[in-house]
Design a protein around this motif. Structure first.
Motif, PDB file in Angstrom:
ATOM      1  N   GLU B   1       0.842  -1.191   0.000  1.00 48.66           N
ATOM      2  CA  GLU B   1       0.000   0.000   0.000  1.00 48.66           C
ATOM      3  C   GLU B   1       0.884   1.250   0.000  1.00 48.66           C
ATOM      4  N   VAL B   2       0.577   2.160  -0.912  1.00 47.66           N
ATOM      5  CA  VAL B   2       1.338   3.408  -0.990  1.00 47.66           C
ATOM      6  C   VAL B   2       0.943   4.323   0.167  1.00 47.66           C
ATOM      7  N   GLN B   3       1.957   4.865   0.825  1.00 53.97           N
ATOM      8  CA  GLN B   3       1.699   5.831   1.901  1.00 53.97           C
ATOM      9  C   GLN B   3       2.649   7.004   1.771  1.00 53.97           C
ATOM     10  N   LEU B   4       2.104   8.189   1.960  1.00 52.96           N
ATOM     11  CA  LEU B   4       2.893   9.414   2.056  1.00 52.96           C
ATOM     12  C   LEU B   4       2.459  10.097   3.344  1.00 52.96           C
ATOM     13  N   VAL B   5       3.404  10.315   4.243  1.00 52.89           N
ATOM     14  CA  VAL B   5       3.074  10.866   5.550  1.00 52.89           C
ATOM     15  C   VAL B   5       3.915  12.116   5.796  1.00 52.89           C
ATOM     16  N   GLU B   6       3.229  13.262   5.809  1.00 53.56           N
ATOM     17  CA  GLU B   6       3.919  14.524   6.064  1.00 53.56           C
ATOM     18  C   GLU B   6       4.036  14.780   7.562  1.00 53.56           C
ATOM     19  N   SER B   7       5.054  15.526   7.921  1.00 57.71           N
ATOM     20  CA  SER B   7       5.230  15.957   9.305  1.00 57.71           C
ATOM     21  C   SER B   7       6.030  17.250   9.307  1.00 57.71           C
ATOM     22  N   GLY B   8       6.049  17.897  10.468  1.00 60.55           N
ATOM     23  CA  GLY B   8       6.867  19.089  10.620  1.00 60.55           C
ATOM     24  C   GLY B   8       6.110  20.398  10.613  1.00 60.55           C
ATOM     25  N   GLY B   9       4.812  20.346  10.371  1.00 60.98           N
ATOM     26  CA  GLY B   9       4.037  21.583  10.374  1.00 60.98           C
ATOM     27  C   GLY B   9       3.903  22.155  11.776  1.00 60.98           C
ATOM     28  N   GLY B  10       3.413  23.388  11.833  1.00 59.80           N
ATOM     29  CA  GLY B  10       3.223  24.017  13.127  1.00 59.80           C
ATOM     30  C   GLY B  10       3.079  25.512  13.001  1.00 59.80           C
ATOM     31  N   LEU B  11       3.163  26.183  14.159  1.00 58.68           N
ATOM     32  CA  LEU B  11       3.035  27.634  14.218  1.00 58.68           C
ATOM     33  C   LEU B  11       4.423  28.265  14.217  1.00 58.68           C
ATOM     34  N   VAL B  12       4.618  29.240  13.353  1.00 54.17           N
ATOM     35  CA  VAL B  12       5.918  29.922  13.269  1.00 54.17           C
ATOM     36  C   VAL B  12       5.674  31.402  13.027  1.00 54.17           C
ATOM     37  N   LYS B  13       6.582  32.226  13.507  1.00 55.55           N
ATOM     38  CA  LYS B  13       6.444  33.668  13.343  1.00 55.55           C
ATOM     39  C   LYS B  13       6.902  34.110  11.952  1.00 55.55           C
ATOM     40  N   PRO B  14       6.362  35.208  11.460  1.00 51.94           N
ATOM     41  CA  PRO B  14       6.848  35.723  10.168  1.00 51.94           C
ATOM     42  C   PRO B  14       8.361  35.904  10.193  1.00 51.94           C
ATOM     43  N   GLY B  15       8.987  35.503   9.104  1.00 49.62           N
ATOM     44  CA  GLY B  15      10.442  35.563   9.014  1.00 49.62           C
ATOM     45  C   GLY B  15      11.128  34.294   9.496  1.00 49.62           C
ATOM     46  N   GLY B  16      10.374  33.421  10.108  1.00 47.18           N
ATOM     47  CA  GLY B  16      10.937  32.194  10.649  1.00 47.18           C
ATOM     48  C   GLY B  16      11.095  31.108   9.609  1.00 47.18           C
ATOM     49  N   SER B  17      11.549  29.940  10.091  1.00 48.65           N
ATOM     50  CA  SER B  17      11.807  28.802   9.212  1.00 48.65           C
ATOM     51  C   SER B  17      11.120  27.557   9.739  1.00 48.65           C
ATOM     52  N   ARG B  19      10.914  23.091   8.545  1.00 50.63           N
ATOM     53  CA  ARG B  19      11.226  22.036   7.572  1.00 50.63           C
ATOM     54  C   ARG B  19      10.148  20.965   7.643  1.00 50.63           C
ATOM     55  N   LEU B  20       9.530  20.712   6.507  1.00 56.04           N
ATOM     56  CA  LEU B  20       8.548  19.652   6.400  1.00 56.04           C
ATOM     57  C   LEU B  20       9.209  18.396   5.851  1.00 56.04           C
ATOM     58  N   SER B  21       8.709  17.259   6.302  1.00 58.59           N
ATOM     59  CA  SER B  21       9.180  15.970   5.801  1.00 58.59           C
ATOM     60  C   SER B  21       7.999  15.192   5.243  1.00 58.59           C
ATOM     61  N   CYS B  22       8.290  14.314   4.325  1.00 56.05           N
ATOM     62  CA  CYS B  22       7.271  13.447   3.743  1.00 56.05           C
ATOM     63  C   CYS B  22       7.896  12.057   3.619  1.00 56.05           C
ATOM     64  N   ALA B  23       7.437  11.138   4.465  1.00 56.54           N
ATOM     65  CA  ALA B  23       7.956   9.771   4.451  1.00 56.54           C
ATOM     66  C   ALA B  23       7.128   8.934   3.484  1.00 56.54           C
ATOM     67  N   ALA B  24       7.814   8.304   2.544  1.00 55.67           N
ATOM     68  CA  ALA B  24       7.141   7.540   1.502  1.00 55.67           C
ATOM     69  C   ALA B  24       7.366   6.045   1.696  1.00 55.67           C
ATOM     70  N   SER B  25       6.347   5.259   1.349  1.00 56.00           N
ATOM     71  CA  SER B  25       6.468   3.805   1.393  1.00 56.00           C
ATOM     72  C   SER B  25       5.487   3.194   0.404  1.00 56.00           C
ATOM     73  N   GLY B  26       5.747   1.952   0.024  1.00 56.45           N
ATOM     74  CA  GLY B  26       4.827   1.221  -0.838  1.00 56.45           C
ATOM     75  C   GLY B  26       5.064   1.395  -2.320  1.00 56.45           C
ATOM     76  N   PHE B  27       6.104   2.147  -2.679  1.00 58.11           N
ATOM     77  CA  PHE B  27       6.464   2.288  -4.092  1.00 58.11           C
ATOM     78  C   PHE B  27       7.959   2.602  -4.163  1.00 58.11           C
TER      79      PHE B  27
END
Lengths: 109, 116
Positions: B1-17, B19-27
């Protein structure tokens, strides 16, 4: 940049046919994909790719066509469960950018 | 089964940084061209950028609003796609999805909120 124009909304009674258009200059020479998104924030689902092909699991009621300046997603025998936002998408090879239409909200009356 | 799972989102102030990740499996991730797409609250889908497979040159393309601020990368050894977002603006607030470039598989999305 390349622009795709969709009607903001389309309404159709259950059992009837819905047609959602996507207009772009010479879109007929591009490959069009269509997505269904049942709720904002929910992952879109591919319903038509390369103009007219259906992914496995997508009902035959969904079909696509593309010619000239208009691509069309057609949904036959519309059901309440088809109510969603629909987006067309192409790859613009001139800019190497993916382009989405603005989306069409399909309402089943 | 194909899965794409994002993580890393959240609240950040303007000008900030962030990093989002996307873990892939099943292909076979190594062979896949991958995209990031975002959706601001109440708005439509907006393409962020795409990265080709390394065998196809690994070329990366960005949408104009994020070019120079966002960086897409991939770690094929970890089957993971990344989106480094710098100099964030309020208008970058959105749900961020990773997807195969063909669009046949999408993750569930991760919410990024830029606010002071």
């Amino acid at each position: 940049s390349y622009v795709l124009t969709q009607p903001p909304s389309v309404s159709v009674a259950p059992g009837k046919t819905a047609r959602i258009t996507c207009e772009g200059i010479n879109i007929g020479i591009k490959s069009v994909h269509w997505y269904q998104q049942k709720k904002p924030g929910q992952a879109p689902v591919l319903v038509i790719y390369y103009d007219r092909d259906r992914p496995s699991g997508i009902p035959e009621r969904f079909s696509g066509s593309n010619s000239g300046n208009t691509a069309t997603l057609t949904i036959n025998r519309v059901e309440a469960g088809d109510e969603a936002d629909y987006y067309c998408q192409v790859w613009d090879s001139r800019s190497d950018h993916l382009v989405f239409g603005g989306g069409t909200k399909l309402t089943v009356l | 089964e194909v899965q794409l799972v994002e993580s890393g989102g959240g609240l950040v102030k303007p000008g900030g940084s962030l990093r989002l990740s996307c873990a892939a499996s099943g292909f076979t991730f190594t062979d896949a061209w991958m995209s990031w797409v975002r959706q601001a609250p109440g708005k439509g889908l907006e393409w962020v950028g795409r990265i080709k497979s390394k065998t196809d040159g690994g070329t990366i393309d960005y949408a104009a609003p994020v070019k120079g601020r966002f960086t897409i990368s991939r770690d094929d050894s970890k089957n993971t796609l990344y989106l480094q977002m710098n100099s964030l603006k309020i208008e970058d607030s959105a749900v961020y999805y990773c997807a195969t470039a063909v669009g046949d598989y999408w993750g569930q999305g991760t919410l990024v909120t830029v606010s002071s």
